[in-house]
Design a protein around this motif. Structure first.
Motif, mmCIF file in Angstrom:
data_model
loop_
_atom_site.group_PDB
_atom_site.id
_atom_site.type_symbol
_atom_site.label_atom_id
_atom_site.label_comp_id
_atom_site.label_asym_id
_atom_site.label_seq_id
_atom_site.Cartn_x
_atom_site.Cartn_y
_atom_site.Cartn_z
ATOM 1 N N UNK A 205 -20.854 35.402 -19.341
ATOM 2 C CA UNK A 205 -21.824 35.448 -18.254
ATOM 3 C C UNK A 205 -22.640 34.156 -18.227
ATOM 4 N N UNK A 206 -23.099 33.726 -19.390
ATOM 5 C CA UNK A 206 -23.882 32.496 -19.484
ATOM 6 C C UNK A 206 -23.047 31.284 -19.061
ATOM 7 N N UNK A 207 -21.818 31.235 -19.515
ATOM 8 C CA UNK A 207 -20.938 30.111 -19.205
ATOM 9 C C UNK A 207 -20.724 29.981 -17.697
ATOM 10 N N UNK B 100 -23.999 28.965 -15.951
ATOM 11 C CA UNK B 100 -24.352 27.576 -16.241
ATOM 12 C C UNK B 100 -23.498 26.602 -15.438
ATOM 13 N N UNK B 101 -22.226 26.885 -15.317
ATOM 14 C CA UNK B 101 -21.346 26.011 -14.519
ATOM 15 C C UNK B 101 -21.785 25.972 -13.070
ATOM 16 N N UNK B 102 -22.069 27.137 -12.514
ATOM 17 C CA UNK B 102 -22.506 27.182 -11.115
ATOM 18 C C UNK B 102 -23.882 26.542 -10.963
ATOM 19 N N UNK C 19 -29.068 31.898 -10.031
ATOM 20 C CA UNK C 19 -28.098 31.607 -11.087
ATOM 21 C C UNK C 19 -28.781 31.541 -12.448
ATOM 22 N N UNK C 20 -29.985 30.999 -12.473
ATOM 23 C CA UNK C 20 -30.731 30.935 -13.723
ATOM 24 C C UNK C 20 -31.067 32.339 -14.220
ATOM 25 N N UNK C 21 -31.410 33.236 -13.301
ATOM 26 C CA UNK C 21 -31.693 34.626 -13.691
ATOM 27 C C UNK C 21 -30.447 35.272 -14.302
ATOM 28 N N UNK C 22 -29.285 34.973 -13.751
ATOM 29 C CA UNK C 22 -28.030 35.492 -14.302
ATOM 30 C C UNK C 22 -27.806 34.925 -15.703
ATOM 31 N N UNK D 148 -28.655 22.294 -26.457
ATOM 32 C CA UNK D 148 -28.603 23.379 -27.436
ATOM 33 C C UNK D 148 -27.195 23.947 -27.607
ATOM 34 N N UNK D 149 -26.354 23.736 -26.619
ATOM 35 C CA UNK D 149 -25.041 24.376 -26.622
ATOM 36 C C UNK D 149 -24.147 23.931 -27.782
ATOM 37 N N UNK D 150 -23.899 22.641 -27.901
ATOM 38 C CA UNK D 150 -22.942 22.175 -28.908
ATOM 39 C C UNK D 150 -23.389 22.505 -30.333
ATOM 40 N N UNK D 151 -24.627 22.156 -30.728
ATOM 41 C CA UNK D 151 -25.011 22.502 -32.097
ATOM 42 C C UNK D 151 -25.037 24.013 -32.338
ATOM 43 N N UNK D 152 -25.403 24.779 -31.321
ATOM 44 C CA UNK D 152 -25.403 26.230 -31.475
ATOM 45 C C UNK D 152 -24.003 26.774 -31.693
ATOM 46 N N UNK D 153 -23.053 26.285 -30.904
ATOM 47 C CA UNK D 153 -21.674 26.741 -31.079
ATOM 48 C C UNK D 153 -21.115 26.297 -32.423
#
Length: 157
Positions: free
Chosen positions: A51-53, A56-58, A74-77, A145-150
């Motif tokens: 859902x986040x992915x 975020x793309x949109x 989209x941010x709410x989603x 935050x994405x890359x270090x989190x993953x």
């Protein structure tokens, strides 16, 4: 109608379809498909991450323009995905020694709370019409935050 079904062209077509359906399945693809199924486990966390992915793309595309209302939706989603994800534990938790699991989950949840804070700052910028600030927050903070989190919380692939 019965006559049409008995014409050589229709009979040849039916024979081809029947042979195609009866042909053996390509078994060489089976191990790859099975391996993919074994690697991917659908969990509440994976669904929230998907859902986040998608959001975020949109959102990234919408932020290239000036449509704050669509961006807010989209941010709410995205935020809903964050809230759902932060209540879960990463699959990697299971592979850790029991003594380390609680701290790992706490670190994960802390990271998700930080992400949620970034989305609130992004939302504030959008509500105030500060599109440049929103773009900057998205690029530097949210994507940052994405890359270090993953790397920290995902299983090795």
């Amino acid at each position: 109608m019965k006559r049409l079904l008995r014409t050589p062209t229709v009979l040849a077509l039916l024979a081809c379809v029947t042979l195609a359906l009866a042909a053996p399945w390509d078994a060489s693809a089976a191990p790859a498909a099975a391996a993919q199924d074994e690697e991917y486990v659908e969990t509440p966390l994976s669904l929230a991450m998907e859902q986040m992915k998608g959001a975020a793309r949109r959102l990234e595309r919408v932020l290239q323009g000036d449509d704050a209302e669509t961006a807010l939706g989209l941010l709410a989603d995205f935020q809903a995905g964050v809230v759902a994800a932060k209540g879960e534990a990463p699959l990697k938790t299971r592979s850790l020694p029991e003594a380390e699991q609680a701290a790992f989950v706490r670190d994960y949840r802390t990271t998700m709370v930080k992400l949620l804070r970034v989305t609130c700052d992004l939302e504030q910028a959008l509500l105030e019409g500060r599109m440049e600030d929103a773009r900057g927050l998205f690029e530097a903070e949210l994507k940052g935050l994405q890359k270090p989190g993953h790397e920290r919380f995902r299983d090795e692939e």
